[in-house]
Design an enzyme around this catalytic site. Structure first.
Site, PDB file in Angstrom:
ATOM      1  N   ASP A 101       0.850  -1.192   0.000  1.00 23.75           N
ATOM      2  CA  ASP A 101       0.000   0.000   0.000  1.00 23.75           C
ATOM      3  C   ASP A 101       0.889   1.246   0.000  1.00 23.75           C
ATOM      4  O   ASP A 101       1.913   1.292   0.671  1.00 23.75           O
ATOM      5  CB  ASP A 101      -0.896  -0.006   1.249  1.00 23.75           C
ATOM      6  N   LEU A 160      -0.057   4.120   1.156  1.00 17.50           N
ATOM      7  CA  LEU A 160      -0.486   4.979   2.275  1.00 17.50           C
ATOM      8  C   LEU A 160      -0.785   6.394   1.789  1.00 17.50           C
ATOM      9  O   LEU A 160      -0.159   7.366   2.209  1.00 17.50           O
ATOM     10  CB  LEU A 160       0.554   4.999   3.403  1.00 17.50           C
ATOM     11  N   THR A 178     -15.846  -2.354  -9.970  1.00 20.25           N
ATOM     12  CA  THR A 178     -17.015  -1.745  -9.341  1.00 20.25           C
ATOM     13  C   THR A 178     -18.229  -1.771 -10.263  1.00 20.25           C
ATOM     14  O   THR A 178     -18.079  -1.798 -11.494  1.00 20.25           O
ATOM     15  CB  THR A 178     -16.673  -0.272  -8.972  1.00 20.25           C
ATOM     16  N   ASP A 179     -19.416  -1.705  -9.661  1.00 22.69           N
ATOM     17  CA  ASP A 179     -20.649  -1.600 -10.457  1.00 22.69           C
ATOM     18  C   ASP A 179     -20.689  -0.301 -11.269  1.00 22.69           C
ATOM     19  O   ASP A 179     -21.395  -0.200 -12.266  1.00 22.69           O
ATOM     20  CB  ASP A 179     -21.895  -1.701  -9.557  1.00 22.69           C
ATOM     21  N   GLU A 180     -19.885   0.686 -10.829  1.00 24.48           N
ATOM     22  CA  GLU A 180     -19.971   2.004 -11.473  1.00 24.48           C
ATOM     23  C   GLU A 180     -19.492   1.989 -12.925  1.00 24.48           C
ATOM     24  O   GLU A 180     -19.767   2.912 -13.688  1.00 24.48           O
ATOM     25  CB  GLU A 180     -19.202   3.054 -10.652  1.00 24.48           C
ATOM     26  N   TYR A 218     -13.611   8.629 -12.115  1.00 26.93           N
ATOM     27  CA  TYR A 218     -13.320   7.414 -11.324  1.00 26.93           C
ATOM     28  C   TYR A 218     -13.790   6.171 -12.056  1.00 26.93           C
ATOM     29  O   TYR A 218     -13.019   5.234 -12.300  1.00 26.93           O
ATOM     30  CB  TYR A 218     -13.993   7.502  -9.946  1.00 26.93           C
ATOM     31  N   LYS A 264     -11.732   2.919 -13.768  1.00 26.49           N
ATOM     32  CA  LYS A 264     -11.929   1.518 -13.378  1.00 26.49           C
ATOM     33  C   LYS A 264     -12.323   0.676 -14.615  1.00 26.49           C
ATOM     34  O   LYS A 264     -11.876  -0.454 -14.770  1.00 26.49           O
ATOM     35  CB  LYS A 264     -13.006   1.402 -12.294  1.00 26.49           C
ATOM     36  N   LYS A 281     -16.924   9.024   2.554  1.00 28.06           N
ATOM     37  CA  LYS A 281     -17.989   8.281   1.886  1.00 28.06           C
ATOM     38  C   LYS A 281     -19.270   8.410   2.706  1.00 28.06           C
ATOM     39  O   LYS A 281     -19.226   8.667   3.916  1.00 28.06           O
ATOM     40  CB  LYS A 281     -17.597   6.813   1.733  1.00 28.06           C
ATOM     41  N   TYR A 324     -26.608  15.399  -1.403  1.00 30.18           N
ATOM     42  CA  TYR A 324     -26.501  15.911  -2.776  1.00 30.18           C
ATOM     43  C   TYR A 324     -27.877  15.860  -3.454  1.00 30.18           C
ATOM     44  O   TYR A 324     -28.550  14.822  -3.428  1.00 30.18           O
ATOM     45  CB  TYR A 324     -25.532  15.064  -3.598  1.00 30.18           C
ATOM     46  N   PRO A 355     -21.885  16.767 -10.021  1.00 32.36           N
ATOM     47  CA  PRO A 355     -22.006  16.773 -11.487  1.00 32.36           C
ATOM     48  C   PRO A 355     -22.006  15.340 -12.027  1.00 32.36           C
ATOM     49  O   PRO A 355     -21.211  14.512 -11.573  1.00 32.36           O
ATOM     50  CB  PRO A 355     -20.740  17.510 -11.956  1.00 32.36           C
ATOM     51  N   GLY A 356     -22.894  15.059 -12.970  1.00 31.18           N
ATOM     52  CA  GLY A 356     -22.944  13.716 -13.582  1.00 31.18           C
ATOM     53  C   GLY A 356     -23.360  12.635 -12.604  1.00 31.18           C
ATOM     54  O   GLY A 356     -23.012  11.466 -12.782  1.00 31.18           O
TER      55      GLY A 356
HETATM   56  P1  NAD Z   1      -9.922   3.105  -0.235  1.00 31.58           P
HETATM   57  O1  NAD Z   1      -9.788   4.432  -0.901  1.00 31.58           O
HETATM   58  O2  NAD Z   1     -10.449   3.018   1.141  1.00 31.58           O
HETATM   59  O3  NAD Z   1      -8.499   2.371  -0.231  1.00 31.58           O
HETATM   60  C1  NAD Z   1      -7.620   2.408  -1.312  1.00 31.58           C
HETATM   61  C2  NAD Z   1      -6.247   1.972  -0.803  1.00 31.58           C
HETATM   62  O4  NAD Z   1      -5.346   1.969  -1.925  1.00 31.58           O
HETATM   63  C3  NAD Z   1      -5.643   2.915   0.227  1.00 31.58           C
HETATM   64  O5  NAD Z   1      -5.107   2.177   1.303  1.00 31.58           O
HETATM   65  C4  NAD Z   1      -4.547   3.648  -0.525  1.00 31.58           C
HETATM   66  O6  NAD Z   1      -3.449   4.040   0.288  1.00 31.58           O
HETATM   67  C5  NAD Z   1      -4.131   2.586  -1.547  1.00 31.58           C
HETATM   68  N1  NAD Z   1      -3.504   3.175  -2.747  1.00 31.58           N
HETATM   69  C6  NAD Z   1      -3.954   4.236  -3.472  1.00 31.58           C
HETATM   70  N2  NAD Z   1      -3.112   4.487  -4.487  1.00 31.58           N
HETATM   71  C7  NAD Z   1      -2.128   3.545  -4.421  1.00 31.58           C
HETATM   72  C8  NAD Z   1      -0.982   3.267  -5.212  1.00 31.58           C
HETATM   73  N3  NAD Z   1      -0.674   4.021  -6.286  1.00 31.58           N
HETATM   74  N4  NAD Z   1      -0.199   2.231  -4.873  1.00 31.58           N
HETATM   75  C9  NAD Z   1      -0.492   1.461  -3.784  1.00 31.58           C
HETATM   76  N5  NAD Z   1      -1.550   1.685  -2.996  1.00 31.58           N
HETATM   77  C10 NAD Z   1      -2.360   2.719  -3.316  1.00 31.58           C
HETATM   78  O7  NAD Z   1     -10.784   2.228  -1.240  1.00 31.58           O
HETATM   79  P2  NAD Z   1     -11.818   1.048  -0.948  1.00 31.58           P
HETATM   80  O8  NAD Z   1     -13.158   1.615  -0.767  1.00 31.58           O
HETATM   81  O9  NAD Z   1     -11.246   0.157   0.066  1.00 31.58           O
HETATM   82  O10 NAD Z   1     -11.802   0.317  -2.368  1.00 31.58           O
HETATM   83  C11 NAD Z   1     -10.869  -0.713  -2.661  1.00 31.58           C
HETATM   84  C12 NAD Z   1     -11.081  -1.195  -4.084  1.00 31.58           C
HETATM   85  O11 NAD Z   1     -12.408  -1.684  -4.238  1.00 31.58           O
HETATM   86  C13 NAD Z   1     -10.901  -0.107  -5.137  1.00 31.58           C
HETATM   87  O12 NAD Z   1     -10.254  -0.679  -6.234  1.00 31.58           O
HETATM   88  C14 NAD Z   1     -12.326   0.302  -5.490  1.00 31.58           C
HETATM   89  O13 NAD Z   1     -12.396   0.766  -6.815  1.00 31.58           O
HETATM   90  C15 NAD Z   1     -13.057  -1.008  -5.324  1.00 31.58           C
HETATM   91  N6  NAD Z   1     -14.496  -0.912  -4.960  1.00 31.58           N
HETATM   92  C16 NAD Z   1     -14.877  -0.138  -3.895  1.00 31.58           C
HETATM   93  C17 NAD Z   1     -16.228  -0.091  -3.545  1.00 31.58           C
HETATM   94  C18 NAD Z   1     -16.703   0.716  -2.362  1.00 31.58           C
HETATM   95  O14 NAD Z   1     -17.916   0.827  -2.141  1.00 31.58           O
HETATM   96  N7  NAD Z   1     -15.830   1.259  -1.525  1.00 31.58           N
HETATM   97  C19 NAD Z   1     -17.166  -0.808  -4.297  1.00 31.58           C
HETATM   98  C20 NAD Z   1     -16.739  -1.596  -5.371  1.00 31.58           C
HETATM   99  C21 NAD Z   1     -15.382  -1.636  -5.686  1.00 31.58           C
HETATM  100  P1  TYD Z   2     -20.350   7.722  -2.057  1.00 30.36           P
HETATM  101  O1  TYD Z   2     -20.258   7.135  -0.690  1.00 30.36           O
HETATM  102  O2  TYD Z   2     -19.389   8.806  -2.440  1.00 30.36           O
HETATM  103  O3  TYD Z   2     -20.265   6.501  -3.084  1.00 30.36           O
HETATM  104  P2  TYD Z   2     -20.510   6.476  -4.709  1.00 30.36           P
HETATM  105  O4  TYD Z   2     -20.511   7.840  -5.238  1.00 30.36           O
HETATM  106  O5  TYD Z   2     -19.314   5.702  -5.163  1.00 30.36           O
HETATM  107  O6  TYD Z   2     -21.806   5.763  -4.896  1.00 30.36           O
HETATM  108  O7  TYD Z   2     -21.812   8.278  -2.271  1.00 30.36           O
HETATM  109  C1  TYD Z   2     -22.942   7.447  -2.130  1.00 30.36           C
HETATM  110  C2  TYD Z   2     -24.164   8.255  -2.489  1.00 30.36           C
HETATM  111  O8  TYD Z   2     -24.323   9.298  -1.502  1.00 30.36           O
HETATM  112  C3  TYD Z   2     -24.042   8.974  -3.824  1.00 30.36           C
HETATM  113  O9  TYD Z   2     -25.326   8.996  -4.449  1.00 30.36           O
HETATM  114  C4  TYD Z   2     -23.638  10.391  -3.457  1.00 30.36           C
HETATM  115  C5  TYD Z   2     -24.308  10.603  -2.118  1.00 30.36           C
HETATM  116  N1  TYD Z   2     -23.596  11.514  -1.178  1.00 30.36           N
HETATM  117  C6  TYD Z   2     -24.276  12.582  -0.581  1.00 30.36           C
HETATM  118  O10 TYD Z   2     -25.472  12.811  -0.825  1.00 30.36           O
HETATM  119  N2  TYD Z   2     -23.589  13.390   0.276  1.00 30.36           N
HETATM  120  C7  TYD Z   2     -22.270  13.196   0.577  1.00 30.36           C
HETATM  121  O11 TYD Z   2     -21.682  13.990   1.343  1.00 30.36           O
HETATM  122  C8  TYD Z   2     -21.593  12.077  -0.021  1.00 30.36           C
HETATM  123  C9  TYD Z   2     -20.140  11.822   0.269  1.00 30.36           C
HETATM  124  C10 TYD Z   2     -22.297  11.262  -0.897  1.00 30.36           C
END
Ligand code: NAD
Ligand code: TYD
Length: 339
Positions: free
Chosen positions: A34, A36, A128-130, A153, A157, A192, A210, A277-278
Site C-alpha cells: 500500500d 499509504l 465496481t458496479d460504477e 473514477y 476503473k 464516503k 446531494y 455533477p454527472g
Molecule cells: P480506499 O480508498 O479506502 O483504499 C484504497 C487503498 O489503496 C488505500 O489504502 C490507498 O493508500 C491505496 N492506494 C492508493 N493508491 C495507491 C498506489 N498508487 N499504490 C499502492 N496503494 C495505493 O478504497 P476502498 O473503498 O477500500 O476500495 C478498494 C477497491 O475496491 C478499489 O479498487 C475500489 O475501486 C473497489 N471498490 C470499492 C467499492 C466501495 O464501495 N468502496 C465498491 C466496489 C469496488
Molecule cells: P459515495 O459514498 O461517495 O459513493 P458512490 O458515489 O461511489 O456511490 O456516495 C454514495 C451516495 O451518496 C451517492 O449517491 C452520493 C451521495 N452523497 C451525498 O449525498 N452526500 C455526501 O456527502 C456524499 C459523500 C455522498
C-alpha cells in the site's frame, strides 16, 4: 502455503480483506502492498504483525512504480494477486482526475505485466458496479452489459477492466474481475456517505445531501464482499467478470434518516446541497452468475449491517479522531466550504 499479494490493504475494503483472509484461510500468507495515500491507514491493521508474524507482512510502495513492482515480484513469487489499490472517491475524481488514471489504469497494467512475467497463477481485479453507468428506476446491472462509465473514477476503473481482458486474450494470462456495489462497514474513510453521516451526526454537524437525496445505491456489507473476492480467487473462471451486490437498494435520504433516527438526532441536521455533477441516479446488481457458478450470496442484511456499522463508528472514537485530524479536514473544507 499460498502467497497472496493484496494491494491497497490499508484502505477500507483492503484492511477488511486482509483480516478476513488471515482469520479464515490458514494456508494463505499475505503481503499487503500500500502506498499509504490519504485513504491508507496502518491503524486499520493494528496488531496483525504480532498476531500473524509468519503469515502477514506490509510493504509500502506505489503500484504505478514499475521498477519497484518488478523487484518486489521477482523477490516474492506470489501465487495470487488481489488488486484493490485505487483512488476510489468519485468527488475527488471530479476535482482532479489525473491520479485516477495513473493509479487505477497504469498501476493495474504494471501489476498485470509483473504478474505475467513472474508466472502469477491468478489475478483478481477488484472493480465496481460504477463501470456500467447509471440505471433508471427499473432493471439491474448484468455482466453482459456494455460499460458506460460517467465519472473520471468509473472511467478509470472501466479502463483497467479492459486492460485485464486484453491480458487474458493476448497473453493467455489467468485473470478475473469482480464488480461490486457500494460497500459499508468498519474502517471506511469518512468521506464516503455512511461514515461521513454517522460522524457528522455524532458531532451535531449538518449532513450534506446531494441533490434531492433520491439517488439509489445497492449496499453490501464489506465482509460479504471479502468472501466473494476469495471465492472468485479460488473458483472463478479466467476472463470472466462477476457481479456482487447486497440486495439492499436504498435512497440516500432513507439511509440518512435511518442513521439520524438510530442516533436520536433531529432530521433538522439534514442539509440539501448542490448536486454532484454527472451524479449516477441508480445502481442495482444482478448477482445470479456468481450465485449459480460459485455459490456466493450476501449473508448480512442491511438492517443488521448498518446497526453494526453505526455502533462501530461510535465505539471507535480514537480511530475516528485520528483519521479526522489528518488531511481529511482540508479536503472537507474544499469540498463543502462553499456549497
Ligand atoms: P480506499 O480508498 O479506502 O483504499 C484504497 C487503498 O489503496 C488505500 O489504502 C490507498 O493508500 C491505496 N492506494 C492508493 N493508491 C495507491 C498506489 N498508487 N499504490 C499502492 N496503494 C495505493 O478504497 P476502498 O473503498 O477500500 O476500495 C478498494 C477497491 O475496491 C478499489 O479498487 C475500489 O475501486 C473497489 N471498490 C470499492 C467499492 C466501495 O464501495 N468502496 C465498491 C466496489 C469496488
Ligand atoms: P459515495 O459514498 O461517495 O459513493 P458512490 O458515489 O461511489 O456511490 O456516495 C454514495 C451516495 O451518496 C451517492 O449517491 C452520493 C451521495 N452523497 C451525498 O449525498 N452526500 C455526501 O456527502 C456524499 C459523500 C455522498
Amino acid at each position: 502455503m499460498v502467497k497472496v499479494l493484496i494491494t491497497g490493504g490499508c484502505g477500507f475494503i483492503g484492511s477488511n480483506l486482509v483480516r478476513h483472509v488471515l482469520s479464515n484461510h490458514a494456508d494463505w500468507n499475505v503481503v499487503n502492498l500500500d502506498l499509504l495515500t490519504y485513504a491508507g491507514n496502518l491503524e486499520n491493521l493494528a496488531g496483525l504483525d504480532k498476531d500473524y508474524p509468519k503469515r502477514y507482512s506490509f510493504v509500502r510502495g506505489d503500484i504505478s512504480d514499475a521498477k519497484f513492482i518488478n523487484a518486489l515480484f521477482a523477490k516474492e513469487k506470489f501465487n495470487i494477486v488481489l488488486n484493490l489499490a485505487a483512488e476510489s472517491h468519485v468527488d475527488r475524481s471530479i476535482e482532479d482526475p489525473g491520479v485516477f488514471l495513473s493509479t487505477n489504469i497504469l498501476g493495474t497494467q504494471i501489476l498485470l505485466d509483473a504478474s505475467l512475467k513472474n508466472k502469477v497463477e491468478r489475478f483478481v481485479q477488484i472493480s465496481t458496479d460504477e463501470v456500467y453507468g447509471s440505471l433508471g428506476k427499473e432493471g439491474r446491472f448484468v455482466e453482459t452489459m456494455n460499460m458506460a462509465p460517467n465519472s473520471p473514477y468509473s472511467a478509470s476503473k472501466a479502463s483497467a477492466d479492459l486492460m485485464v481482458r486484453a491480458y487474458v486474450k493476448t497473453y493467455n494470462f489467468d485473470a478475473t474481475i469482480t464488480r461490486c456495489s457500494n460497500n459499508y462497514g468498519p474502517y471506511q474513510f469518512p468521506e464516503k456517505l455512511i461514515p461521513l453521516m454517522v460522524l457528522n451526526a455524532s458531532e451535531d454537524k449538518e449532513l450534506p445531501v446531494y441533490g434531492d437525496g433520491k439517488n439509489v445505491r445497492d449496499w453490501i456489507y464489506v465482509e460479504d464482499h471479502c468472501r466473494g473476492i476469495v471465492a472468485v480467487a479460488q473458483k472463478g473462471k479466467s476472463g470472466e467478470a462477476y457481479n456482487m451486490g447486497g440486495d439492499a437498494e436504498k435512497e440516500n435520504i432513507e439511509i440518512i434518516k435511518l442513521i439520524l433516527d438510530s442516533m436520536n438526532k433531529p432530521h433538522s441536521l439534514i442539509k440539501f446541497v448542490k448536486d454532484r455533477p454527472g451524479h449516477d441516479f441508480r445502481y442495482a446488481m444482478d448477482f445470479t452468475k456468481i450465485k449459480n457458478d460459485l455459490g456466493w450470496t450476501p449473508q448480512t442484511t442491511f438492517e443488521k449491517g448498518i446497526k453494526n456499522t453505526i455502533k462501530w463508528y461510535l465505539e471507535n472514537n480514537q480511530w475516528c479522531a485520528s483519521v479526522r485530524s489528518g488531511t481529511y479536514k482540508d479536503y472537507y473544507q474544499r469540498m463543502y466550504g462553499n456549497r
